[in-house]
Scaffold this active site. Sequence first.
Site, mmCIF file in Angstrom:
data_model
loop_
_atom_site.group_PDB
_atom_site.id
_atom_site.type_symbol
_atom_site.label_atom_id
_atom_site.label_comp_id
_atom_site.label_asym_id
_atom_site.label_seq_id
_atom_site.Cartn_x
_atom_site.Cartn_y
_atom_site.Cartn_z
ATOM 1 N N ASP A 113 34.873 38.268 52.777
ATOM 2 C CA ASP A 113 35.095 36.907 52.240
ATOM 3 C C ASP A 113 36.355 36.900 51.377
ATOM 4 O OD1 ASP A 113 32.878 38.454 50.488
ATOM 5 O OD2 ASP A 113 34.264 37.387 49.200
ATOM 6 N N ASP B 103 36.389 35.749 48.195
ATOM 7 C CA ASP B 103 35.945 35.619 46.805
ATOM 8 C C ASP B 103 36.125 34.173 46.321
ATOM 9 O OD1 ASP B 103 34.692 37.039 44.675
ATOM 10 O OD2 ASP B 103 36.546 36.895 43.547
HETATM 11 N N1 LIG Z 1 33.355 38.449 46.665
HETATM 12 C C1 LIG Z 1 32.656 39.532 46.360
HETATM 13 N N2 LIG Z 1 32.493 39.902 45.058
HETATM 14 C C2 LIG Z 1 31.799 41.013 44.738
HETATM 15 N N3 LIG Z 1 31.203 41.803 45.648
HETATM 16 C C3 LIG Z 1 31.327 41.473 46.932
HETATM 17 N N4 LIG Z 1 30.855 42.056 48.044
HETATM 18 C C4 LIG Z 1 31.262 41.330 49.089
HETATM 19 N N5 LIG Z 1 31.986 40.259 48.696
HETATM 20 C C5 LIG Z 1 32.048 40.330 47.349
#
Ligand SMILES: Nc1ncnc2[nH]cnc12
Length: 297
Positions: free
Chosen positions: A210, A212
Amino acid sequence: MSIQRPCVKSFPQTNLLEILFQPWGFPSSPIAICALPSGKQVAFLARHGVGHTIHPSTVPSRANISALKSLGVRAVLAFSAVGSLREEISPGSFVLPTQIIDRTKGVRPASFFEGTSIVAHASFGDPFSNKFVTWLENRVKKALDAEGRDVKLFTEKCIVCMEGPQFSTRAESLMYRQWGGDLINMSALPEAKLAREAELSYALVATSTDYDAWRPDEGTVTAAEVFKTLTQNANTSRHVAATILDDIHEAFAADGGDMLEEVGTMKFSIMPRSVEQNVEDRRKLAYVLPEYFSGDQ
Ligand SMILES: Nc1ncnc2[nH]cnc12
Ligand SMILES: CSC[C@H]1O[C@H](OP(=O)(O)O)[C@H](O)[C@@H]1O
């Protein structure tokens, strides 16, 4: 995930009591010791437990790392789902990071020496094992390119390890980018610190799921979004592991081999006032560092 070797030379497994003595409790999951087609053995451990029941903040990393060490493991190849803090690291990309920014909040036991009378300061300037990471670059790339898998590989990146379990705010995500963070997860620490204290080689294969929370015109990360990419990343991770584990085992097999750059490093990290070392503490530490603590003072 890790490489297993029949026996660490000086581990004092002399009687049943010694074998049962697990100073840091039980690992996250049963450790599956599997034979590769070549007959070489590797050990697998599920960080969050078999049914994913363990929160990132309560993963028993000391038990995990010390159990692997006690089995004779020399190198740990960890996999992790991560958020991307960079446009070019799109979901589905794989990354071999070389740096970490610690944003855990002090709630995770992060040293085998914590609570003992023995003080040690491990070097952690290069938190992943440089030789292992460099060695992995070509091999992981080749494995990813095989079978027409269209997965990008990035190297030399910096991962932020945050506490969680909630994901970051937009402000935090933007701040991490300014700090030089490229990726974010909740699992790299204290795992990497403990592997260093145990003198194990440690590398992380970060798999991006992703973006974030930093993209201004997009929504912020949700668990559902992570799960969308997770299955495909897990399949690719299994393929990478199956392709390179034999070679990793080989690379670490020879005693005194080039890859074992962490072995011997704790010798100069442990404060030398051994006269004041408590016998129980020495016994506890002998489980993970028999090289320094198994004998009499
Ligand atoms: N955006 C994110 N923040 C923290 N841990 C994660 N693991 C997978 N995506 C994450
Ligand atoms: C499910 S998103 C957050 C979770 O995913 C990562 O776990 P792992 O490293 O075990 O793949 C991340 O570190 C968080 O714990």
